[in-house]
Write a protein that holds these residues in place. Structure first.
Motif, short mmCIF file in Angstrom:
data_model
loop_
_atom_site.label_atom_id
_atom_site.label_comp_id
_atom_site.label_asym_id
_atom_site.label_seq_id
_atom_site.Cartn_x
_atom_site.Cartn_y
_atom_site.Cartn_z
N ILE A 115 19.86 60.97 41.05
CA ILE A 115 20.85 61.30 40.88
C ILE A 115 20.39 62.17 39.36
O ILE A 115 20.70 63.52 39.35
N VAL A 116 19.40 61.65 38.25
CA VAL A 116 19.28 62.58 37.43
C VAL A 116 18.28 64.00 37.34
O VAL A 116 18.18 65.45 37.28
N ASP A 117 17.82 63.94 39.07
CA ASP A 117 16.69 65.49 39.25
C ASP A 117 17.75 65.79 40.33
O ASP A 117 17.50 67.21 39.98
N PHE A 118 18.93 65.56 40.80
CA PHE A 118 19.87 66.59 40.98
C PHE A 118 20.25 67.61 40.14
O PHE A 118 20.64 68.81 39.97
N CYS A 119 20.50 66.87 38.49
CA CYS A 119 20.59 67.60 37.87
C CYS A 119 19.74 69.41 37.41
O CYS A 119 21.13 70.05 37.14
#
Length: 132
Positions: A115-119
């Motif tokens: 999820i953080v990577d998707f940011c």
């Protein structure tokens, strides 16, 4: 620091996601329903929205469609629980209505890094394994 708007009527889930995301270096803004989410979305322009689908007032599908109209490039992950088959049906509809990705509750700790990577990715880049 990326900002994530977490939209869910369950305060325990919001708190859990807040702790996990903040420990990963993400700023978190919380909303308990779709109406509050829209106010915060306009005010904060988050890098990512994590939106539950079953909520009071404006539900998640309505909220996702409203966000998509307001900001077509917004990154949105729809989440749902409440019975495996019902959740999967709702998540499939959410994809059709504009969610970039979908996750079934409970969200696993291992998914937080994704999820953080998707940011930080472009909207079209797939951060999550297919079928998740």
């Amino acid at each position: 620091m990326p900002t994530v708007l977490v939209v869910d009527d369950d305060p325990t889930l919001r708190l859990t996601l807040r702790h996990l995301l903040e420990s990963a270096g993400v700023e978190v803004v919380e909303a308990e329903d779709g109406d509050e989410a829209m106010r915060l979305f306009r005010a904060n322009r988050p890098d990512l929205v994590i939106c539950d689908l079953v909520m009071p007032f404006a539900d998640g599908l309505q909220t996702i469609m409203r966000m998509r109209r307001l900001a077509p490039a917004a990154k949105i992950i729809a989440i749902s629980g409440g019975g495996r088959s019902k959740a999967m049906d709702l998540l499939a509809v959410a994809r059709q209505m504009g969610a970039d990705h979908v996750l079934a509750k409970p969200i696993e700790r291992s998914q937080i890094a994704l999820i953080v990577d998707f940011c930080g990715r472009d909207r079209g880049a797939p951060p999550l394994p297919r079928g998740v």
